[in-house]
Scaffold this motif. Sequence first.
Motif, PDB file in Angstrom:
ATOM      1  N   VAL A  52       2.131   2.641  -0.306  1.00  0.00           N
ATOM      2  CA  VAL A  52       2.649   3.983   0.002  1.00  0.00           C
ATOM      3  C   VAL A  52       2.677   4.845  -1.253  1.00  0.00           C
ATOM      4  CG1 VAL A  52       4.710   5.259   0.698  1.00  0.00           C
ATOM      5  CG2 VAL A  52       3.987   3.259   1.990  1.00  0.00           C
ATOM      6  N   ALA A  53       3.160   4.280  -2.361  1.00  0.00           N
ATOM      7  CA  ALA A  53       3.228   5.045  -3.605  1.00  0.00           C
ATOM      8  C   ALA A  53       1.840   5.497  -4.047  1.00  0.00           C
ATOM      9  CB  ALA A  53       3.888   4.203  -4.697  1.00  0.00           C
ATOM     10  N   LEU A  54       0.852   4.619  -3.951  1.00  0.00           N
ATOM     11  CA  LEU A  54      -0.511   4.981  -4.348  1.00  0.00           C
ATOM     12  C   LEU A  54      -1.119   6.027  -3.419  1.00  0.00           C
ATOM     13  CD1 LEU A  54      -1.877   1.432  -5.273  1.00  0.00           C
ATOM     14  CD2 LEU A  54      -1.200   3.259  -6.840  1.00  0.00           C
ATOM     15  N   MET A  55      -0.624   6.103  -2.181  1.00  0.00           N
ATOM     16  CA  MET A  55      -1.159   7.064  -1.218  1.00  0.00           C
ATOM     17  C   MET A  55      -0.523   8.444  -1.352  1.00  0.00           C
ATOM     18  SD  MET A  55      -1.486   4.683   2.226  1.00  0.00           S
ATOM     19  CE  MET A  55      -2.191   5.994   3.230  1.00  0.00           C
ATOM     20  N   VAL A  56       0.766   8.515  -1.687  1.00  0.00           N
ATOM     21  CA  VAL A  56       1.468   9.801  -1.647  1.00  0.00           C
ATOM     22  C   VAL A  56       1.672  10.424  -3.018  1.00  0.00           C
ATOM     23  CG1 VAL A  56       2.655   9.171   0.485  1.00  0.00           C
ATOM     24  CG2 VAL A  56       3.774   8.749  -1.702  1.00  0.00           C
ATOM     25  N   LEU A  57       1.659   9.615  -4.085  1.00  0.00           N
ATOM     26  CA  LEU A  57       1.848  10.165  -5.420  1.00  0.00           C
ATOM     27  C   LEU A  57       0.506  10.611  -5.994  1.00  0.00           C
ATOM     28  CD1 LEU A  57       4.359   7.558  -6.919  1.00  0.00           C
ATOM     29  CD2 LEU A  57       4.883   9.791  -5.925  1.00  0.00           C
ATOM     30  N   ASP A  74      -1.242  -6.762  -7.504  1.00  0.00           N
ATOM     31  CA  ASP A  74      -1.698  -5.435  -7.940  1.00  0.00           C
ATOM     32  C   ASP A  74      -3.116  -5.156  -7.464  1.00  0.00           C
ATOM     33  OD1 ASP A  74       0.696  -5.001  -9.134  1.00  0.00           O
ATOM     34  OD2 ASP A  74       0.010  -5.376 -11.188  1.00  0.00           O
ATOM     35  N   ILE A  75      -3.979  -6.163  -7.580  1.00  0.00           N
ATOM     36  CA  ILE A  75      -5.362  -5.992  -7.120  1.00  0.00           C
ATOM     37  C   ILE A  75      -5.385  -5.760  -5.612  1.00  0.00           C
ATOM     38  CG2 ILE A  75      -7.583  -7.154  -6.853  1.00  0.00           C
ATOM     39  CD1 ILE A  75      -7.001  -8.606  -9.494  1.00  0.00           C
ATOM     40  N   GLN A  76      -4.572  -6.526  -4.893  1.00  0.00           N
ATOM     41  CA  GLN A  76      -4.536  -6.389  -3.435  1.00  0.00           C
ATOM     42  C   GLN A  76      -4.049  -5.007  -3.003  1.00  0.00           C
ATOM     43  OE1 GLN A  76      -1.819  -9.057  -1.499  1.00  0.00           O
ATOM     44  NE2 GLN A  76      -2.643  -8.660   0.552  1.00  0.00           N
ATOM     45  N   THR A  77      -2.939  -4.553  -3.578  1.00  0.00           N
ATOM     46  CA  THR A  77      -2.380  -3.258  -3.168  1.00  0.00           C
ATOM     47  C   THR A  77      -3.272  -2.097  -3.605  1.00  0.00           C
ATOM     48  OG1 THR A  77      -1.031  -3.293  -5.187  1.00  0.00           O
ATOM     49  CG2 THR A  77      -0.007  -4.081  -3.155  1.00  0.00           C
ATOM     50  N   PHE A  78      -3.789  -2.152  -4.818  1.00  0.00           N
ATOM     51  CA  PHE A  78      -4.659  -1.080  -5.295  1.00  0.00           C
ATOM     52  C   PHE A  78      -5.932  -1.002  -4.456  1.00  0.00           C
ATOM     53  CE2 PHE A  78      -8.008   0.637  -8.030  1.00  0.00           C
ATOM     54  CZ  PHE A  78      -7.421   1.824  -8.439  1.00  0.00           C
ATOM     55  N   GLY A  79      -6.528  -2.141  -4.178  1.00  0.00           N
ATOM     56  CA  GLY A  79      -7.746  -2.148  -3.358  1.00  0.00           C
ATOM     57  C   GLY A  79      -7.491  -1.657  -1.945  1.00  0.00           C
ATOM     58  N   THR A  80      -6.362  -2.065  -1.371  1.00  0.00           N
ATOM     59  CA  THR A  80      -6.036  -1.610  -0.010  1.00  0.00           C
ATOM     60  C   THR A  80      -5.844  -0.101   0.032  1.00  0.00           C
ATOM     61  OG1 THR A  80      -4.976  -3.735   0.463  1.00  0.00           O
ATOM     62  CG2 THR A  80      -4.430  -1.878   1.901  1.00  0.00           C
ATOM     63  N   ALA A  81      -5.117   0.454  -0.954  1.00  0.00           N
ATOM     64  CA  ALA A  81      -4.889   1.903  -0.982  1.00  0.00           C
ATOM     65  C   ALA A  81      -6.195   2.671  -1.146  1.00  0.00           C
ATOM     66  CB  ALA A  81      -3.925   2.248  -2.111  1.00  0.00           C
ATOM     67  N   VAL A  82      -7.066   2.188  -2.039  1.00  0.00           N
ATOM     68  CA  VAL A  82      -8.353   2.871  -2.249  1.00  0.00           C
ATOM     69  C   VAL A  82      -9.198   2.823  -0.987  1.00  0.00           C
ATOM     70  CG1 VAL A  82     -10.521   2.762  -3.527  1.00  0.00           C
ATOM     71  CG2 VAL A  82      -8.346   2.506  -4.739  1.00  0.00           C
ATOM     72  N   LEU A  83      -9.268   1.661  -0.346  1.00  0.00           N
ATOM     73  CA  LEU A  83     -10.084   1.538   0.866  1.00  0.00           C
ATOM     74  C   LEU A  83      -9.522   2.381   2.012  1.00  0.00           C
ATOM     75  CD1 LEU A  83     -10.942  -2.265   0.761  1.00  0.00           C
ATOM     76  CD2 LEU A  83     -12.487  -0.334   0.358  1.00  0.00           C
ATOM     77  N   LEU A  84      -8.201   2.464   2.119  1.00  0.00           N
ATOM     78  CA  LEU A  84      -7.606   3.322   3.156  1.00  0.00           C
ATOM     79  C   LEU A  84      -8.006   4.778   2.960  1.00  0.00           C
ATOM     80  CD1 LEU A  84      -3.986   1.849   3.515  1.00  0.00           C
ATOM     81  CD2 LEU A  84      -5.838   1.737   5.192  1.00  0.00           C
ATOM     82  N   ARG A  85      -8.014   5.232   1.708  1.00  0.00           N
ATOM     83  CA  ARG A  85      -8.452   6.603   1.435  1.00  0.00           C
ATOM     84  C   ARG A  85      -9.930   6.772   1.749  1.00  0.00           C
ATOM     85  NH1 ARG A  85      -5.599   8.767  -4.163  1.00  0.00           N
ATOM     86  NH2 ARG A  85      -3.459   8.910  -3.354  1.00  0.00           N
ATOM     87  N   ARG A  86     -10.753   5.782   1.344  1.00  0.00           N
ATOM     88  CA  ARG A  86     -12.189   5.882   1.609  1.00  0.00           C
ATOM     89  C   ARG A  86     -12.482   5.890   3.110  1.00  0.00           C
ATOM     90  NH1 ARG A  86     -15.423   4.169  -2.779  1.00  0.00           N
ATOM     91  NH2 ARG A  86     -14.527   5.154  -4.662  1.00  0.00           N
ATOM     92  N   MET A  87     -11.670   5.203   3.879  1.00  0.00           N
ATOM     93  CA  MET A  87     -11.855   5.145   5.336  1.00  0.00           C
ATOM     94  C   MET A  87     -11.334   6.402   6.025  1.00  0.00           C
ATOM     95  SD  MET A  87     -10.687   1.166   5.855  1.00  0.00           S
ATOM     96  CE  MET A  87     -10.722   1.227   7.631  1.00  0.00           C
ATOM     97  N   GLY A  88     -10.698   7.293   5.280  1.00  0.00           N
ATOM     98  CA  GLY A  88     -10.179   8.526   5.870  1.00  0.00           C
ATOM     99  C   GLY A  88      -8.885   8.349   6.629  1.00  0.00           C
ATOM    100  N   VAL A  89      -8.166   7.251   6.384  1.00  0.00           N
ATOM    101  CA  VAL A  89      -6.888   7.034   7.058  1.00  0.00           C
ATOM    102  C   VAL A  89      -5.868   8.018   6.478  1.00  0.00           C
ATOM    103  CG1 VAL A  89      -5.032   5.385   7.501  1.00  0.00           C
ATOM    104  CG2 VAL A  89      -7.412   4.619   7.459  1.00  0.00           C
ATOM    105  N   PRO A  90      -5.191   8.807   7.299  1.00  0.00           N
ATOM    106  CA  PRO A  90      -4.255   9.819   6.773  1.00  0.00           C
ATOM    107  C   PRO A  90      -3.040   9.175   6.127  1.00  0.00           C
ATOM    108  CG  PRO A  90      -4.083   9.681   9.163  1.00  0.00           C
ATOM    109  CD  PRO A  90      -5.253   8.824   8.770  1.00  0.00           C
TER     110      PRO A  90
END
Length: 694
Positions: free
Chosen positions: A54-59, A97-113
């Motif tokens: 969440v922090a990586l998505m909103v900050l 850290d790798i898991q959360t960072f990768g998940t946040a990046v992929l969610l953005r790349r997939m266009g998930v709001p």
Amino acid sequence: MTTSGSRTIGRPRNWNRFAVLLCAYAASLAYSLVLAGATHNIPTIWTSNAIVIVALMVLGRRQGVVFLLVSSLVHMAIELAVGEPMRFVLTVTVLDDIQTFGTAVLLRRMGVPNRVRDPKSLLALIAASSLLTAASSIVVSSLLAVSAGHHFLLGWSEWTTSNVMGVALVLPMALIMLDRRHRQGFHVGRLEAILTPLMVLAFSAVIFTLDMDYRALLFAPVMLAAFRGGPRAVAIVVTASVAVAIPAVLHRTGVAMPSALTPLRQVLIFHIVLYVVAILAALAIGRQARLQALLVRRSAVARAAQARAQAANRAKSEFVATISHEIRTPLNSILGFATLVADDPSLSSENRRRLDLVSRAGHSLAEIVGDLLDFAKVEAGRLDLSLTPTSPAALLRDAMAIIAPEAAAKGLYLHTQFEGDVDAPLALDETRLRQVLLNLLANAVKFTRDGGVVARLTAGPSPGALRFEINDTGIGIAPEVQARLFQRFSQADSSISRSYGGTGLGLAISKALVSAMNGEIGVESQLDHGARFWITLTAKACDPAAQAAGCCPAPETAPERAARVLLVDDHPMNRELGVALLTLIGCEVATASDGAQALEAVTAGSFDLVLMDVHMPGMDGLTATRAIRALSSPAATVPIIALSADVLPEQIARCRAAGMDDHVPKPIRREELFAAVARALEGRSAEPAPQKIA
């Protein structure tokens, strides 16, 4: 400056989120580790990774990196505090850290709001985050197993389940609680906001400690929270329920691996279902609440816009009325004295010609002012008709006679044709219908260079049916421009106004007048082949017997003997003109220059009639009229006629409300003045003449 301003506003808000998310991360991590320690490392639910995502998505990008580093330090500190070895702590922290960072990046790349505003975005977020978390958790758990010297896939299912459950629950909850928009439309009191989560906590503690078969009862308080507080309230109460339910189940079942794991998974799956059902309902309710709030705001904006439009319309009407008054007042003197001078038999022919030019120019200006006022009345929907017994044929002949000098000056012929009983009197607004006919005839003469104009009037076949046709041999009108001829400020093309003049209001006003008479007006024309304008309407018959019964009263004649008249006006020229006109019909005239003098004169003398201007310094005409009507003597009943350039309906209504009996507009037409005087003086009694005031 805008960018700087936005940064100044945005930074404190983002750092507030940073602090809130960091506290939530520490609390969720401590909660999960406490449960793991209490259960001897039985996987329960791992929620801290969801907070980092969440922090990586909103900050912002920089704040997200800082949060990742700070959360890693917090992670290591808490893990070390519970007694985990350094090597394990470093490995788990790096892999998380790798898991959360990768998940946040992929969610953005997939266009998930990164905002949950509707069911579609909710389901998309849960599905995408669960799949990515499952895949990455299998990899992380396998690497941890290998690093510890165990089999590659040892414990992957328990690790994956706890991670997926945590992300599926906490990720959308956190995003919803951070979204301020979900507050709109929900107004929950402070006491209710405290009691509802406490009630859910109590329900969860009792149900999951005693018997999980009654867990469906949780739907009632959670759905109540959805209806009352919206998505944020659902996120809060479900989070509270999960936090209590897991320890309650562990307490009831014990911590043995087979006996505790299945109930835990049932609890987590139940809360996911509970959360999805409640949040979908809350999102639908929230959307409806936002739409209602939007409707209220737009209604308020529309009302404000309507109020501004009404204020602008009132300002426009006041402006038109003021300009009309200021123009009509000098026009009254110009036209009135021009008429009086023209009656002088000793006037030379050249001076008479020049005086005629002055009179024509004055009448032209008066017509323009009249058009503007008529158009203002049309826009305001305040066109009033005054029906009188009128011969349609006589009306058309009169209009043709008025336009004849202009046609003769251009060498054009004028012909009139009649068909049917065109002389029978009908209930018509003579003034308004003449205005329309004069406009059509004037246009026909204006746009005709050679040939002439033929006016045709047909009565019938049904009783009262009339058809006027004005045919000319002029320049004609192209078919594509005929449709806009009756629109305001419209002429065939821009060269028309330059070549022929005009405001472009005449036909628009004519259409409005004919429509007010329940008639129709139209045109048939071809370019360079002349034009035919036609009017059709139906009027009621008004024979002499009906007229005597009051069908449409005929105008009165001028008084038969001298009358005593008080003329009140602050302009000396208007007083002089009024005295001259009234003397022509044998009236004895006294004058006053303001309302106070008029009140004094009426109180002291005996007048048959008062002609009262409205706008005067000191006491104006309306105030003077009210004072006269308040007298206790017979003078209170003296007829009072307003002589004013105020000609709008509401202005005339104010005159009548003040006690005036009639209204004659400026510039004064002697026929209108004489008719009004005759109506007012009908049945007067003879009394001594008053003294002259001024």
